[in-house]
Write an enzyme that holds these catalytic residues in place. Structure first.
Site, PDB file in Angstrom:
ATOM      1  CD  GLN A  15      -2.993  -1.199   2.170  1.00  0.00           C
ATOM      2  OE1 GLN A  15      -2.909  -2.039   3.224  1.00  0.00           O
ATOM      3  NE2 GLN A  15      -4.022  -0.275   2.293  1.00  0.00           N
ATOM      4  CD  GLU A 168      -7.951  -7.126   8.301  1.00  0.00           C
ATOM      5  OE1 GLU A 168      -8.141  -7.234   7.312  1.00  0.00           O
ATOM      6  OE2 GLU A 168      -7.987  -6.269   8.938  1.00  0.00           O
TER       7      GLU A 168
HETATM    8  C1  BG6 Z   1      -7.525  -3.620   6.871  1.00  0.00           C
HETATM    9  C2  BG6 Z   1      -6.542  -3.999   5.795  1.00  0.00           C
HETATM   10  O1  BG6 Z   1      -8.418  -4.788   6.708  1.00  0.00           O
HETATM   11  O2  BG6 Z   1      -8.226  -2.648   6.473  1.00  0.00           O
HETATM   12  C3  BG6 Z   1      -5.635  -2.721   5.324  1.00  0.00           C
HETATM   13  O3  BG6 Z   1      -5.303  -4.673   6.708  1.00  0.00           O
HETATM   14  C4  BG6 Z   1      -6.817  -1.695   4.999  1.00  0.00           C
HETATM   15  O4  BG6 Z   1      -4.938  -3.242   4.310  1.00  0.00           O
HETATM   16  C5  BG6 Z   1      -7.456  -1.344   6.129  1.00  0.00           C
HETATM   17  O5  BG6 Z   1      -6.145  -0.822   4.340  1.00  0.00           O
HETATM   18  C6  BG6 Z   1      -8.639  -0.419   5.851  1.00  0.00           C
HETATM   19  O6  BG6 Z   1      -9.533  -0.796   4.495  1.00  0.00           O
HETATM   20  P1  BG6 Z   1      -9.754  -0.059   3.165  1.00  0.00           P
HETATM   21  O7  BG6 Z   1      -9.882  -0.845   2.357  1.00  0.00           O
HETATM   22  O8  BG6 Z   1     -10.373   1.186   3.587  1.00  0.00           O
HETATM   23  O9  BG6 Z   1      -8.309   0.589   2.865  1.00  0.00           O
END
Ligand code: BG6
Length: 496
Positions: A15, A168
């Site tokens: 990311q 996760e």
């Molecule tokens: C978590 C992940 O589930 O949620 C991250 O480990 C992710 O990688 C985070 O960025 C938030 O989710 P999102 O889709 O809003 O970026």
């Protein structure tokens, strides 16, 4: 000796790191998936964006700048989901010297500023070479993963004493193998079962290697190895017996299934029933089950973003009651709703800290009264207004404040909370919102060739929280504006 509560930030290689084709690296399944499914929604739409991760926030080239920024923030810990593919780009045997060196340099730099690196060894990004050979469906991956973790403990063990195997497993296994939303994009229940077991076995093998590394003196004797899970505590939609039972059924799947195998060494009944009901031809050997029991993990990383509202009913969509249609789960009489009276982010994630203390107590009750728990992800995704000199992300501050308050309350009320790590250090590529869903304390200009960094109001606020160890969470906007203005005065090229 009493250990200090750790105030930290978390983020993840695919990311922010970029440099996908540099330093001897090859593709992982996230590189392949984002290239193949490229999609950008219209500006301002809170939708999924699947964009290139080739450069992202360019952390690979900017980690020294970022460590200076983290030092300015006063950070104590930095949770980083490492990239297996950078270290093992070809197969399970070849260690890429440039790959491991990047992490050695990063960890040394963090230590230089007194920041503890907290590595997570796997965050959904299987190397493509491994995927071609069956990925997590193939039990041989346990050996491939073993080689990887052995290498990490050997070269990085001296920089830290807190480790996690995974981020996760629920998201990786369910979104990658049941709904197909995440790579490798499959919809195959048999694959899901195999993958989950191989993930659990990989965690157990990591624990075996962890113990060996301690015996060899590569890791300190106090080092701990955890499992990181995103259980959203359930809230019954009504007080009815059925909705309350639906919550317990939800917990059997979304809590027990993802924690019991690596913390208790066993599978919950709900999983064995799922295998039977779906006529899935997979069995687990006695040896495997014994191996899980012999190699249980030490503690829990908990990603708390929100609770989930659960009902046993099957409501029609009623716009006066819900903000979206009910979603059915694969469990009978367990459905999710989004009641209109609750608060949500623009991406429709509930904003609700009320289940954090209760949830933490439940985890302690189920997995051992003194089991250490660390919040590893908790954050607020939003469209930040970056058009002005000051980025004033007050809603993010409110969200973080409310959740830190509950984390510290859980600690006061007897949970062995060892730290809080927010999501996330800087703006990232978000799986559900791409580069437009801002999460960071530090803004990243993804249109700037140098991916320019700039602190937000939340940066100035969190700096204070770290300084006062969370004793004073309240703030006045004028004080934060004045602090941020002060920080920006020194924000020269060393920080940009
Ligand atoms: C978590 C992940 O589930 O949620 C991250 O480990 C992710 O990688 C985070 O960025 C938030 O989710 P999102 O889709 O809003 O970026």
């Amino acid at each position: 000796m009493k250990k200090e509560f750790i105030f930290s930030v978390s983020t993840n290689a695919f990311q922010i790191e970029g440099a996908r084709s540099l330093g001897g690296r090859t593709d992982s399944i996230w590189d392949e998936f984002t290239k193949r499914n490229f999609y950008i929604p219209a500006l301002g739409k809170a939708e999924r964006e699947i964009n290139s991760i080739e450069i992202a926030a360019d952390f690979y080239h900017k980690y020294k700048t970022d460590c200076r920024i983290m030092d300015k923030l006063g950070l104590k810990g930095f949770v980083y989901n490492m990239d297996w593919t950078r270290i093992f780009p070809k197969d399970e045997n070849y260690i890429n010297p440039e790959g491991i060196k990047f992490y050695i340099d990063l960890f040394e730099e963090l230590n230089k500023y007194g920041i503890k690196p907290i590595p997570i060894l796997f965050h959904w990004d299987t190397p493509l070479w491994a995927e071609i050979r069956g990925g997590f469906e193939n039990p041989e991956i346990i050996q491939w993963f073993k080689n990887y973790v052995e290498c990490c403990f050997k070269y990085l063990g001296k920089y830290t004493d807190i480790w996690f195997v995974n981020d996760e497993n629920s998201s990786f296994a369910q979104s990658g193998y049941i709904t197909g939303d995440f790579p490798p994009g499959k919809k195959d229940k048999t694959a899901f079962v195999k993958v989950l077991h191989n993930l659990n076995m990989s965690a157990a093998v990591t624990m075996e290697e962890f113990k060996k590394a301690k015996d060899k003196g590569l890791l300190s004797k106090e080092s701990i190895l955890g499992i990181d899970h995103d259980w959203s505590p359930p809230v019954p939609y009504t007080d009815s017996k059925e909705d309350i039972e639906a919550c317990e059924k939800y917990n059997e799947w979304w809590k027990d299934l993802y924690l019991d195998p690596n913390l208790k060494g066993e599978y919950p009944k709900v999983f064995l029933e799922f295998i039977k009901d779906n006529k899935i031809d997979v069995t687990f050997s006695k040896e495997d089950l014994q191996y899980l029991k012999n190699n249980k993990l030490d503690f829990i990383g908990w990603n708390y973003y929100r609770p989930i509202y659960v009902t046993a009913n099957d409501f029609e969509y009623d716009e006066t009651k819900f903000i979206s249609p009910l979603s059915k789960t694969h469990l009978k009489n367990v459905n999710f709703v989004q009641p209109i009276e609750k608060k949500y982010t623009k991406w429709k994630w509930p904003v609700d800290n009320t289940k954090l203390v209760e949830g933490a107590k439940r985890l302690s009750k189920d997995y051992g009264k003194n089991i250490p728990i660390m919040i590893i992800e908790n954050g607020f995704g939003d469209f930040d207004d970056k058009s002005k000199d000051l980025i004033l992300d007050w809603d993010r501050i409110e969200y973080l404040k409310d959740h830190i308050q509950e984390t510290l309350r859980a600690k006061e009320e007897g949970v062995n909370m060892i730290g809080y790590s927010l999501w996330t250090y800087c703006d990232i590529f978000s799986p559900s919102g791409g580069y437009r869903k801002d999460y960071g304390l530090v803004s990243v200009d993804f249109n700037s060739p140098i991916r320019e960094r700039k602190p937000k109001a939340s940066f100035a606020w969190y700096k204070k929280i770290i300084e006062n160890e969370g004793k004073e969470l309240e703030y006045s906007q004028s004080e934060i504006i004045s602090d941020l203005t002060g920080i920006l005065k020194d924000w020269d090229i060393f920080y940009k």
